[in-house]
Design a protein around this motif. Structure first.
Motif, mmCIF file in Angstrom:
data_model
loop_
_atom_site.group_PDB
_atom_site.id
_atom_site.type_symbol
_atom_site.label_atom_id
_atom_site.label_comp_id
_atom_site.label_asym_id
_atom_site.label_seq_id
_atom_site.Cartn_x
_atom_site.Cartn_y
_atom_site.Cartn_z
ATOM 1 N N THR A 13 0.831 -1.215 0.000
ATOM 2 C CA THR A 13 0.000 0.000 0.000
ATOM 3 C C THR A 13 0.863 1.261 0.000
ATOM 4 O OG1 THR A 13 -1.874 -1.035 1.092
ATOM 5 C CG2 THR A 13 -1.664 1.358 1.351
ATOM 6 N N LEU A 17 0.850 3.764 -3.123
ATOM 7 C CA LEU A 17 0.018 4.970 -3.008
ATOM 8 C C LEU A 17 0.745 6.177 -2.418
ATOM 9 C CD1 LEU A 17 -3.331 3.365 -1.735
ATOM 10 C CD2 LEU A 17 -2.583 3.749 -4.083
ATOM 11 N N GLU B 96 -5.768 3.683 1.550
ATOM 12 C CA GLU B 96 -6.627 2.852 0.698
ATOM 13 C C GLU B 96 -8.001 3.491 0.496
ATOM 14 O OE1 GLU B 96 -4.232 -1.223 1.910
ATOM 15 O OE2 GLU B 96 -6.136 -0.735 2.926
ATOM 16 N N GLN B 99 -7.758 6.519 -1.835
ATOM 17 C CA GLN B 99 -7.623 6.086 -3.224
ATOM 18 C C GLN B 99 -8.981 5.646 -3.773
ATOM 19 O OE1 GLN B 99 -4.858 6.078 -5.205
ATOM 20 N NE2 GLN B 99 -6.132 5.327 -6.870
ATOM 21 N N GLU B 100 -9.645 4.820 -3.008
ATOM 22 C CA GLU B 100 -10.869 4.166 -3.483
ATOM 23 C C GLU B 100 -12.063 5.125 -3.541
ATOM 24 O OE1 GLU B 100 -11.830 0.671 -1.167
ATOM 25 O OE2 GLU B 100 -13.964 1.058 -1.621
ATOM 26 N N LEU B 103 -9.983 9.397 -5.079
ATOM 27 C CA LEU B 103 -9.207 9.548 -6.321
ATOM 28 C C LEU B 103 -9.784 8.736 -7.482
ATOM 29 C CD1 LEU B 103 -5.529 9.647 -4.958
ATOM 30 C CD2 LEU B 103 -7.063 11.550 -5.516
ATOM 31 N N THR B 104 -9.941 7.437 -7.275
ATOM 32 C CA THR B 104 -10.365 6.583 -8.383
ATOM 33 C C THR B 104 -11.681 7.052 -9.029
ATOM 34 O OG1 THR B 104 -9.174 4.740 -7.373
ATOM 35 C CG2 THR B 104 -10.803 4.186 -9.061
ATOM 36 N N ASP B 109 -5.076 10.778 -10.569
ATOM 37 C CA ASP B 109 -3.940 9.916 -10.270
ATOM 38 C C ASP B 109 -2.883 10.732 -9.531
ATOM 39 O OD1 ASP B 109 -2.240 7.806 -10.189
ATOM 40 O OD2 ASP B 109 -1.677 7.875 -12.304
ATOM 41 N N LYS B 111 0.087 10.637 -6.199
ATOM 42 C CA LYS B 111 0.771 10.043 -5.069
ATOM 43 C C LYS B 111 0.432 10.895 -3.845
ATOM 44 C CE LYS B 111 3.383 6.720 -6.866
ATOM 45 N NZ LYS B 111 3.656 5.395 -6.264
#
Lengths: 425, 425, 425, 425
Positions: A13, A17, B96, B99-100, B103-104, B109, B111
């Motif tokens: 992770t 990320l 996580e 991101q989920e 961002l997604t 995209d 960092k």
């Protein structure tokens, strides 16, 4: 610590990320989950002795019972968590406790500023107020100083990798030699000459900023005599003396303020890291009343009112109501010094040099990468320990101050085994 | 808000022990004790409606039940509170979830960098990385921008009082006119000409940094078209676009990122304030992967691992799993806009001007000190509301996003009564 | 020299019409009219011996017969006076003579740059090219250095009064201790330690700039061994060595370049003052071919083509065709040193210290204002002599190199009488 | 002008011995030997008409008979050539003539400073005194400004190639749009808004520095109305107005000072180039008495006493005793404007634009490299003419002011033939 190449599934992770700037999760490639006192456990249940203490932010150890209780109680009661610099009950109680337990008994007279919750914020505010009250712009800092990563603080930091990261030239600072920086040369004579001579090219500075023990710079402890001479220079030339006690303060060297044994009286003091008691973000800037010439809001920030931190911080101050805590630190510091000396003698290949004072000590090594290898090996064996110094050449010991003798000895045993292992390769 | 001269016994501790830099405790001279949702109470039990929300750090309101539970559970289980940038379970879960959930779905995209727990730290890191990847030093910022109080951030901040507080000249930045800054003049034409012309005296910058809605600068909302043109300029000249979404992000304007309606795709995004969910210190710097060229530890800081904040932050992200939360904000924003317009029309003496978008709105007034008087009167009547703008001329509304319609209406009623009272004097 | 309060009718025009910045016309309050060799006369016909030589711009004396002839002939023939950097006959001849008489016999390989007709212009161009070829911005200069009054040169100048006059902070320079700056301390050890240590806070510099004998800074002559060590540091760290030979060059210390006795080979050399032969504005920057990386016109200026100066300069170079001129200077320098030593011994109240080498010598005095008094008294008695040093504490002797023994002795007699007079008061 | 690739045997000395920085000797690859009036001859006897006049340093033409006589006489009489800022007869006479002929009749009250003999030196001194008397550090300069090549002057210069040559970031300056810089936008409105608004990010400056006609920047002539508005802004905000009249002054635009037609009264004026009369290095800084707050020697320099220049300068001032000279310039300027307009109309492929005023005019062209080609062709045909502008896109006409109608016409004929030739290729 130099970034190790270790990698594993657990770390995916972070590798995927998180930004490449991440650092500690490279050297200690695991996921930590739980901590108590001087111990810390990862998700695999592996136990580590903590000789790092959040880089000095966890002097009172992890998850102190009383602090936990107070925090939980406060949250349960819908206490205000975030308050900028509004008046709140925890802020009030902290201010009163700090005055009563810390300042008054030490005959120190400071106004307390909440500059934002990080050490660099405290340093930035210290530089600003010094420049404001003197009307001067230059600040003298020292070789191998570390004061933070925002541009103001970075300009008084020595490390070239960090400075280069600024992406701009850093100004308004002059780097002078720290105590015993150049062999057989007297840094005080040098500084005085530069300040006396109107042709020296060094302007009369607003302030001299220093750490009494340079943490990131390699655990370089200034002698008390040197600190007194620096104070004398400040008085002679009307320069403000700023002590950045972010890492060395809050008892790390045995007294609440690291400068107490020198008997000096800085004009501004920066505190952060362990001032928050439980590792929660908090910082203070202490300013002599005559220099507290801020306009309202002239320096501000969103997180100056971290009330959870105030609660843990107030609880932590109780340690300083008597001399017991301080004496305990000194006793353990002596033990640490003895063991370090023994290790250095036992492993001459290290060409080791004992550094530091209080529970802020280290072993300077000579081989390229040696200290990093020792720390990496220690991690495998269950000890969290870090390097410092311009070339990461020093193994640095910052155990929680509340560590017991057993913890200290066990940690040092792991360290010795690791040294033995690394040197045998 | 200008410092009021109000003073009382309750405030004695702060007046005596705290630095003169304190600001909000002057305008709201009481000691706050408890808070829940959009309400806050002082030690006398007086209730206030909160139209300030920790300067935008409490978008999810005070003491959200779920967050409280999670925080208490974590502390009880000896969860690690402080971890620098080591791997921990809450850090992993946050990464996580971000991101989920964030961002997604937005096809973004980035960092994720943890730059230290404050907005100014995020801005400092954004400026550093932009300078590093471009090899250029200048950054274009805008009139009335506010990006923070450390020297790097201050150099791209417009306010002269704040800038002057630096005590040193601030460099490496060029201030360009924000959208609609000069009447009848086209800021885009001006910026393009300066960049096109090799004789303009303005160097090709590393980055353009902007707030889509300037909070401290007077609730100036850029038009979407203007934002798109700025992005086009960035692409044309290979300049990095940095959006400082510290105040306008995390749903404040109706979408998670304030720039979503413009359809732009910044290279770097700064988040802080409400990203921590419950008002706990936390910040992020989002960097496009191709620009994430940091060396390990090139920017660091002690409080990058505030795990309590990670836990509340992760909980807060749940609000963004569907469109409901966002739609609610927009509905309330419309209500707010309507009432503001009514008030402006009802009190022509205000010469009021409606500003802002989402739940980041304001009324610009014209009289010297008028907005401050209105805020002071509102406080007396139980409403926490602040001014902004270079002359503190704007009454600024930043209610928690979770406020209900009743709370919004009641707050606005108090505001209107306060205006009425002030104008009748 | 400190501004004297002397004033008289003769000076009215200057007092009324000229800026307060005027300086020498205060200490020597008369109107000069005529000059030849080492003598100068004012409008009252009073004769003065010149121990000042235009601050080193008149090494070949006033109004050399051959130069006068050549200048007159050139003007009569409608020779081009002003030519920027166009090709002209005098420029061509000078370039060829300089190559043949100066560079080739000394095994020196430099490209010749005409940077504008002043010393500060040469220094500015030297700093620029050093920064360009290294890609670094810092320059190391020395305590009590003087390199000029434009911002670039001022930033490497030590004097605080001059620096303060900039009105802005001066950056991109680090001031290091000159040879024997701090008693019993080794400046080389300091410099090396700062450069070796990546945590020193001093960036690897583009260049080290120095005067082998500091003129304005107090006639401090570096030892040859020290110069060689500095060169070695430059080679070790790939730093450019710039010698500012504006005052000490052109034979002032006995050899054409002041650094010849040290056997060093600087990367860049700045020449001005006496390079123009007759006191006409001219300057050169000598650059090793590998560092001559200028773009055409990257540094320019209107008066780079002062053809009258080229003519006098070419004539002056004839002095260097054999060793005679150089040997004569050394002989007179020895005589000067002997007399200085005698005077110091004869007047112990001076607490005098002999300084300098070649015909660039001085007597450092200790009393506040003493040196200025001596110079003022000397002026009354017919000797033009100036002070230097951060406190104007040094009486500085810069006679024209062509002075004869009699002139030297007479000048020194006047000086001794003046000292005697001042000390007897 | 872009460096041409032309090369020949004549130029070998320069190519071999001189630095790569040389520029004009590339575009005009010959060796010049003689000059008189508006004509110049090379060593092959080829005659050129001079439309360049030493970049404006030869307003009175080459080798004026009276000046030649005076110079020769002075040299013959052993007049002092070099005198720093000592009193000399030529300095006295110049001061008196300048007061009587120039200042008094124009009702201007300035103290005269001799800042060193170059334009950049005058600008550096102007910036210093403005910063000193205001206590502020920022200076507003304009797009496409050119003020000189030393770091202080370069920081207020627009050209990016020149700025980049500094090797360091240039600070303390803000570049504002010159008159008519952005199409359809009002530069005055921008400047005023930035200064009025305390949140603009632009500090109240010490000074605004400008050229009334930008020479190097592309012959951009500000409108008189714009100059008056700038002066009004200066008065309103107590900002010093500095006019850099180095190129546009000394009659170049028809009046002695270029700003006379605007009726403004600058606080500081920089003069150089033609002030020396015959092309000899000289510069002045004119300072209103109330701002002449220098300490003695606070700005100095070796070549402030170029007495040959004073003599030619004094002679040159005689041209200004009546209106004749000025009227002649205006007449010739009108002729020049007419011919330029004709040429532009005759050659639509040029897409030419007439620029400038007085005898400081130009034709802006559009094609890449076109202006340079025209100048190169003109040189072949016997006309010395230069380009200017950020892309060298302007053919610039700076004939000596003493040129006669025939010379002007002949020069313009050569120009037209050259244009014709270049466009026919």
């Amino acid at each position: 610590m130099q970034a190790a190449v270790l990698s594993n599934a657990k770390m995916e992770t972070f590798e995927k990320l998180e930004s490449a700037v991440r650092s500690y999760s490279r050297g200690w490639p695991t996921v930590f989950e739980k901590a108590k006192g001087y111990k810390i456990w990862d998700i695999d249940g592996k136990e580590y002795i903590d000789f790092f203490a959040g880089a000095g932010a966890l002097n009172y150890g992890h998850n102190n019972d009383e602090m936990q209780e107070k925090l939980i109680e406060y949250i349960k009661n819908d206490g205000i968590l975030h308050s900028l610099d509004m008046g709140t009950t925890p802020r009030k109680k902290f201010l009163e406790a700090f005055q009563e337990i810390i300042l008054t008994p030490r005959n120190l007279d400071y106004k307390v500023m909440f500059p934002g919750p990080t050490g660099t914020n405290s340093v930035e505010s210290a530089l600003k107020i010094a420049r404001k009250v003197t009307g001067r712009d230059t600040v003298i800092s020292f070789t191998n100083a570390f004061h933070g990563m925002t541009i103001g603080s970075l300009s008084v930091t020595g490390n070239s990798f960090k400075r280069h990261g600024a992406g701009i030239p850093l100004h308004h600072s002059v780097s002078m030699p720290f105590d015993e920086y150049v062999e057989d040369q007297d840094s005080i004579a040098y500084i005085e000459r530069f300040l006396e001579d109107s042709g020296s090219g060094v302007a009369l500075p607003a302030a001299i900023i220093l750490e009494t023990v340079q943490g990131e710079g390699g655990i370089n402890a200034a002698r008390m005599e040197w600190l007194r001479k620096i104070e004398r220079i400040c008085r002679r030339f009307n320069i403000l003396l700023i002590v950045d006690d972010v890492q060395a303060g809050c008892g790390r060297t045995g007294t609440f303020f690291s400068f107490e044994p020198a008997g000096i009286n800085p004009d501004v003091v920066c505190l952060s890291k362990s001032i928050g008691g439980a590792g929660l973000p908090m910082a203070l800037t202490l300013i002599k009343p005559e220099y507290d010439q801020w306009g309202p809001g002239e320096h501000n920030g969103t997180f100056r009112g971290n009330n959870l931190a105030f609660i843990a911080a107030t609880e932590a101050l109780n340690n300083w109501k008597s001399d017991t805590f301080s004496n305990e630190i000194k006793r353990k510091a002596a033990l640490l010094k003895t063991r370090i000396t023994e290790i250095i003698q036992a492993y001459p290949e290290l060409k080791g040099e004992a550094r530091g004072r209080g529970l802020m000590q280290g072993i300077a090594t000579c081989g390229e990468g040696l200290a990093s290898e020792i720390c990496a090996e220690s991690f495998k064996r269950g000890l969290i320990v870090e390097t410092s110094g311009p070339k990461d050449e020093v193994v640095k010991f910052l155990p929680p101050l509340i560590i017991d003798e057993e913890g200290l000895k066990n940690g040092l045993s792991i360290l010795e085994e690791s040294i033995n292992h690394v040197l045998s390769k």
